[in-house]
Design a protein around this motif. Structure first.
Motif, short mmCIF file in Angstrom:
data_model
loop_
_atom_site.label_atom_id
_atom_site.label_comp_id
_atom_site.label_asym_id
_atom_site.label_seq_id
_atom_site.Cartn_x
_atom_site.Cartn_y
_atom_site.Cartn_z
N ILE A 78 -2.74 4.89 -5.27
CA ILE A 78 -4.10 5.11 -4.81
C ILE A 78 -4.60 6.88 -4.99
O ILE A 78 -6.09 6.57 -4.96
N ARG A 133 1.04 4.25 -2.69
CA ARG A 133 0.39 5.72 -2.28
C ARG A 133 1.60 6.59 -3.06
O ARG A 133 1.43 7.28 -3.62
N LEU A 158 -9.26 -1.75 -0.71
CA LEU A 158 -7.23 -1.81 -0.35
C LEU A 158 -7.74 -1.95 0.66
O LEU A 158 -7.13 -3.44 1.76
N PRO A 169 -10.42 3.82 -1.54
CA PRO A 169 -9.16 3.26 -1.44
C PRO A 169 -9.64 2.16 -0.50
O PRO A 169 -8.85 0.83 -0.03
N THR A 202 -9.01 6.49 -6.94
CA THR A 202 -9.61 7.97 -6.52
C THR A 202 -10.19 8.10 -7.22
O THR A 202 -11.57 8.85 -7.69
N ILE A 261 0.90 -0.92 -0.07
CA ILE A 261 -0.19 -0.19 0.04
C ILE A 261 0.32 1.28 0.07
O ILE A 261 0.14 2.75 -0.77
N TYR A 293 -0.94 3.18 3.51
CA TYR A 293 -1.53 4.35 3.40
C TYR A 293 -1.11 5.85 4.16
O TYR A 293 -0.91 6.78 2.97
#
Lengths: 262, 259
Positions: free
Chosen positions: B130, B125, B144, B140, B134, B121, B222
């Motif tokens: 990510i 990012r 995720l 997400p 969106t 992740i 994240y």
């Protein structure tokens, strides 16, 4: 909901402010993009171009100001309402931002399957059609993005952006990192696809050749404000010392580079 | 003056701790909301269950069998000092099922899974994947975070159940092959002492640990920033924070089950 009138700008931003800690990145951005028109925002590194586009897309929450798409306020939208607005838009990221856990066609079809609930078989057909439109052959459909060159990845990113036939297309530094020939090809693809879709386009770039080629009008951002906006044809005789320094790449002039940030 | 500086440093650390805790609680709240609200990504959840559960079986199995075997040897040696060497089977099964199975499996998964989630992740990012999710109208958190939380929460109890059985078998093998105990008697002692509450308390712990492992991986991934170094830091933070939370919640839940 009633369809917005012809005179309502597709994108309208006013008084947009955004601060990160003590650093005021956007200090009152005002801009409008008419339906079916293409605007390029130019400006140096750290001038707030990316933050502006991310605020419009809802990836960042502005501190204050208004963002209207088709006349509808989107700055405070969340959940389904925001996803409905995002379904109108497509975005080509600077580094393409392809999902490395998926194949090329799955990347291109992602928005069709997730946002538009299209069956995978049909989505694959549409994805292959979008790939053809950006000059990609079907044989790369089952490859992983990591196996492609930077230029090919940009094309896949463009195919992913146009596949759902969006009303608005955002381009983040579309030619950065590409050789001049590939940059020219990407510029032409952008122009053709935007024209074909009848989409409204917003490009951020510091590549003046690209800005002149893809945009109907150009806006220059400096220290978080739009300091000049006009037709692309007028950018070379804007009469604005900031714009002149930027497009002629002069080290001397009113623009003071924040060397530490650059 | 130095005393005031010291207090200021303590204050800053405390405020930073409160801020981090607040961020984590908000993240967990948002993740929980998306766990129960549609759409659900079932295929991705099943994929994650395979990655977290099936592919962790070898490491959890090896940990369990050696732990069970060592436990049997240690209890035999230690117990012989107060004539308790006959309780090897009972101590092994209760220790494995109530405590060591869930905690050791969770700590192994914190290293293997939490780090992998944070790295995956985190890379998404810093490479704007990510953001791309969106812009393609996909949340997400739903795509995720939720599948990984569900997968880890459901899978770790199953892994712990396997670890319990393998751990007991490790104790059995050490006791019968190394210490010369009677095989039938060992198994009878094991089954006689084992109660359902031992198993359910261990599996409940495992579910909570699974949630914490995935939560820490997702949270640190994240929120990672700054390229490869940021992803590396997120991976380390995920493993360390997941391990600490596992040990903290293990005490809290053990205390709760005892009371």
């Amino acid at each position: 909901m009633n369809a917005p009138g012809k005179d309502v700008p597709k994108i309208s931003v006013s008084g947009l402010h955004k601060r990160f800690g003590a650093h005021q990145v956007l200090a009152g951005i005002d801009l409008e993009v008419a339906r079916g028109k293409s605007l390029a925002i130019i400006g140096g590194s750290g001038s707030g171009k990316s933050v502006t586009i991310k605020c419009i897309l809802g990836l960042l929450k502005p501190d204050s100001g208004s963002i209207r798409i088709d006349g509808q306020e989107t700055a405070g939208l969340s959940g389904t309402a925001r996803e409905q607005q995002l379904a109108k838009a497509g975005m080509l990221f600077q580094g393409a931002a392809l999902f490395d856990s998926m194949t090329v066609w799955q990347n291109v079809a992602f928005g069709l399957i997730q946002a538009h609930r299209m069956p995978p078989v049909l989505a694959r057909e549409k994805a292959l059609a979008a790939m053809t439109k950006v000059g990609l052959e079907e044989k790369i459909a089952d490859m992983n993005p990591a196996e492609l060159s930077g230029g090919m990845q940009k094309r896949v990113g463009l195919a992913r952006a146009i596949a759902p036939e969006p009303e608005i297309l955002f381009f983040d530094e579309p030619t950065t990192g590409l050789d001049p020939i590939m940059a020219g090809i990407i510029n032409e693809l952008i122009i053709e696809r935007v024209r074909e879709l009848g989409a409204t386009a917003l490009t951020i770039t510091h590549d003046m050749k690209s800005a002149r080629r893809v945009a109907d009008s150009i806006a220059m951002i400096y220290q978080g404000r739009i300091i000049w906006c006009g037709p692309a044809a007028d950018v070379d005789h804007s009469g604005n010392p900031y714009v002149e320094q930027f497009i002629m790449a002069k080290s001397e002039g009113p623009i003071v580079l924040d060397v530490l940030r650059a | 003056m130095n005393g005031w500086n010291f207090l200021a440093i303590i204050g800053r650390i405390f405020l930073a701790f409160l801020q981090s805790t607040g961020h984590l609680v908000l993240f967990a709240g948002q993740a929980l909301r998306h766990l129960v609200l549609p759409p659900f990504f079932v295929r991705i959840t099943v994929q994650q269950m395979l990655r977290i559960g099936y592919f962790s079986l070898p490491v959890v199995g090896l940990t369990a069998i050696f732990t069970g075997a060592v436990l049997a040897l240690q209890i035999y040696v230690g117990g012989s000092r107060f004539n308790a060497e006959g309780f090897v089977a009972q101590v092994v099964v209760i220790s494995m099922v109530r405590e060591l199975g869930p905690v050791l499996a969770a700590l192994m998964l914190a290293g293997r899974v939490s780090s992998a989630i944070a790295a995956e992740i985190g890379t998404m990012r810093v490479t704007e994947q990510i953001d791309a999710l969106t812009t393609l109208a996909t949340n997400p958190f739903k795509y995720l975070v939720a599948p990984r939380l569900i997968a880890a929460t459901l899978t770790l109890p199953l892994l712990v159940l396997v670890a319990d059985i393998i751990g007991v078998m490790g104790g059995y093998l050490a006791s019968t092959q190394r210490l010369g105990m009677n095989a039938g008697l060992y198994m009878k002692s094991t089954l006689d002492v084992l109660e359902m509450e031992d198993v359910t308390s261990g599996l409940t712990k495992a579910a909570v640990f699974g949630f914490l492992i995935a939560l820490m991986g997702c949270y640190h991934g994240y929120n990672s920033r700054g390229g490869a170094q940021g992803v590396g830091a997120a991976t380390t933070d995920a493993v360390v924070s997941a391990s600490i939370l596992i040990l903290l919640f293990n005490y809290i839940m053990t205390d709760f089950f005892f009371s």
